[in-house]
Scaffold this motif. Sequence first.
Motif, short mmCIF file in Angstrom:
data_model
loop_
_atom_site.label_atom_id
_atom_site.label_comp_id
_atom_site.label_asym_id
_atom_site.label_seq_id
_atom_site.Cartn_x
_atom_site.Cartn_y
_atom_site.Cartn_z
N VAL A 165 0.84 -1.20 0.00
CA VAL A 165 0.00 0.00 0.00
C VAL A 165 0.87 1.25 0.00
O VAL A 165 0.62 2.20 -0.74
CB VAL A 165 -0.95 0.00 1.22
CG1 VAL A 165 -1.76 1.29 1.26
CG2 VAL A 165 -1.88 -1.20 1.17
N GLU A 171 -1.84 4.69 -6.19
CA GLU A 171 -2.77 4.73 -5.06
C GLU A 171 -4.00 3.87 -5.34
O GLU A 171 -5.13 4.22 -5.02
CB GLU A 171 -3.18 6.18 -4.74
CG GLU A 171 -2.01 7.06 -4.33
CD GLU A 171 -2.43 8.46 -3.93
OE1 GLU A 171 -3.64 8.77 -4.02
OE2 GLU A 171 -1.56 9.23 -3.51
N SER A 174 -5.91 0.51 -0.98
CA SER A 174 -6.27 1.21 0.26
C SER A 174 -6.45 0.17 1.36
O SER A 174 -6.94 -0.94 1.12
CB SER A 174 -7.58 1.99 0.07
OG SER A 174 -7.42 2.99 -0.92
N LYS A 184 -10.39 5.15 5.20
CA LYS A 184 -10.53 5.26 3.75
C LYS A 184 -11.26 4.07 3.17
O LYS A 184 -12.10 4.21 2.27
CB LYS A 184 -9.16 5.42 3.09
CG LYS A 184 -9.25 5.71 1.60
CD LYS A 184 -7.89 6.01 1.00
CE LYS A 184 -8.02 6.33 -0.49
NZ LYS A 184 -6.70 6.65 -1.10
N VAL A 185 -10.96 2.87 3.66
CA VAL A 185 -11.62 1.68 3.11
C VAL A 185 -13.12 1.72 3.40
O VAL A 185 -13.93 1.30 2.56
CB VAL A 185 -10.99 0.37 3.64
CG1 VAL A 185 -9.60 0.17 3.08
CG2 VAL A 185 -11.00 0.31 5.15
#
Length: 231
Positions: A165, A171, A174, A184-185
Amino acid sequence: MLDRRSILKMAAGGAMLAIVPSAQLQAKTPGKRLAMVFDVRRCTGCLSCTVSCAMENQTEAGRGRTRVNQACIEQGDSFATLAVPNQCNQCDNPACVYVCPVEATYKREEDGIVVIDHEECIHCQLCVDACPYGARRKDETLETPPEKCNFCIHRVSAGLLPACVETCIGEARSFGDLNDPKSKVSQLVRDNKVYAMLSESGTKPNIFYIGLPEQADDQEILSLNFLEWQR
């Protein structure tokens, strides 16, 4: 190079990708629920993930813990190429755990990571065949335990991201706690169509995908060619 014979056809029949409802993914469970989301629209196939994983975990050549499958998908008169990461899915219902005769493979209650106790493992490799995702790398000599992703547990325990990651230039990867609505997930699965591989198998994976064609066959994706970096 992608072999044209490995082209993924948008075929009728087979196991199609299934959308996982965000409400199901965000249902609270005890402790943390660590997960990873791959956005294949952002993955360039650069293999920085496989290189950093191998270097971080010192895996043998040919036994990397993460791979990037190469899918060429027919779209009308043209083809679209997708890079699709594949690794241990950290399942809530892991087949590998149930076949281990010495309980060397287990799922941690505190965060859901599936790990191998290398001291207890007897190297029988039964878990390799049991994994429907082909995510365990067998030692043909039977002298060492299989290799598998454990979310870089040594880094996560120190408050760091998994190596793959941290080094993903697009990017596309995540990582975080699905039980944390601010992670974020958690936000990704809430705001996007999220897919899981082999969802009908009952394994309940914690690896999710964004950007895959809805009509794609996930079993074919898992069996596609993958790129291996040169040491």
